[in-house]
Design a protein around this motif. Sequence first.
Motif, PDB file in Angstrom:
ATOM      1  N   SER A   1      13.593  12.454  13.916  1.00  0.00           N
ATOM      2  CA  SER A   1      12.757  13.104  13.052  1.00  0.00           C
ATOM      3  C   SER A   1      11.958  11.904  12.917  1.00  0.00           C
ATOM      4  O   SER A   1      11.826  10.772  13.534  1.00  0.00           O
ATOM      5  N   CYS A   2      10.415  12.145  12.154  1.00  0.00           N
ATOM      6  CA  CYS A   2       9.790  10.842  11.046  1.00  0.00           C
ATOM      7  C   CYS A   2      10.134  10.593   9.896  1.00  0.00           C
ATOM      8  O   CYS A   2      10.585  12.616   9.536  1.00  0.00           O
ATOM      9  N   ALA A   3       9.360   9.659   9.483  1.00  0.00           N
ATOM     10  CA  ALA A   3       9.549   9.338   8.301  1.00  0.00           C
ATOM     11  C   ALA A   3       8.005   8.747   7.856  1.00  0.00           C
ATOM     12  O   ALA A   3       7.293   8.265   8.508  1.00  0.00           O
ATOM     13  N   ALA A   4       8.044   9.165   6.518  1.00  0.00           N
ATOM     14  CA  ALA A   4       6.530   8.369   6.478  1.00  0.00           C
ATOM     15  C   ALA A   4       6.825   7.823   4.501  1.00  0.00           C
ATOM     16  O   ALA A   4       7.584   8.157   3.803  1.00  0.00           O
ATOM     17  N   GLY A   5       6.066   6.943   4.048  1.00  0.00           N
ATOM     18  CA  GLY A   5       5.530   6.041   2.897  1.00  0.00           C
ATOM     19  C   GLY A   5       6.340   4.470   2.964  1.00  0.00           C
ATOM     20  O   GLY A   5       6.124   4.394   1.335  1.00  0.00           O
ATOM     21  N   ALA A   6       6.418   4.348   4.386  1.00  0.00           N
ATOM     22  CA  ALA A   6       6.944   3.199   4.315  1.00  0.00           C
ATOM     23  C   ALA A   6       5.818   1.745   3.975  1.00  0.00           C
ATOM     24  O   ALA A   6       4.489   2.688   4.628  1.00  0.00           O
ATOM     25  N   PHE A   7       5.406   0.897   3.447  1.00  0.00           N
ATOM     26  CA  PHE A   7       4.700  -0.452   3.664  1.00  0.00           C
ATOM     27  C   PHE A   7       3.540  -1.272   4.732  1.00  0.00           C
ATOM     28  O   PHE A   7       2.988  -1.436   4.955  1.00  0.00           O
ATOM     29  N   TYR A   8       5.096  -0.842   5.237  1.00  0.00           N
ATOM     30  CA  TYR A   8       4.815  -1.332   6.781  1.00  0.00           C
ATOM     31  C   TYR A   8       5.268  -0.851   7.856  1.00  0.00           C
ATOM     32  O   TYR A   8       6.785   0.209   7.743  1.00  0.00           O
TER      33      TYR A   8
END
Length: 123
Positions: free
Chosen positions: A95-102
Amino acid sequence: QVELVESGGGLVQAGGSLRLSCAASGGTFSSFAMGWFRRAPGKEREFVGAIRWSDGHTSYADNVKGRFTISRDNAQNTGYLQLNHLKPEDTAVYSCAAGAFYPSPSPYEYNYRGLGTQVTVSS
């Protein structure tokens, strides 16, 4: 509403390759990072790798380094995970995830997650 949709999973023989996609919509991702995680049956969720959207900087877990490659297409708002030299132990839901700052290895740094796509590697 941010949505992440993975695709590209399937059944492949050991040594084979797959390319997973993560299509992102509903937000602007240029300032953030996208991560890839996997969960095998009976195991904890595991960090695979991540990419900083702005400059393409990547980081990988040691057990996939040199075999997996993460990239992104800014125009399409899509991230990719190229899986090469697959092993049976790579079998998992990715799975992919998004929204982290780094490009963080912690899933808790990401605000958005997709449902995942199954990758099965036969021996």
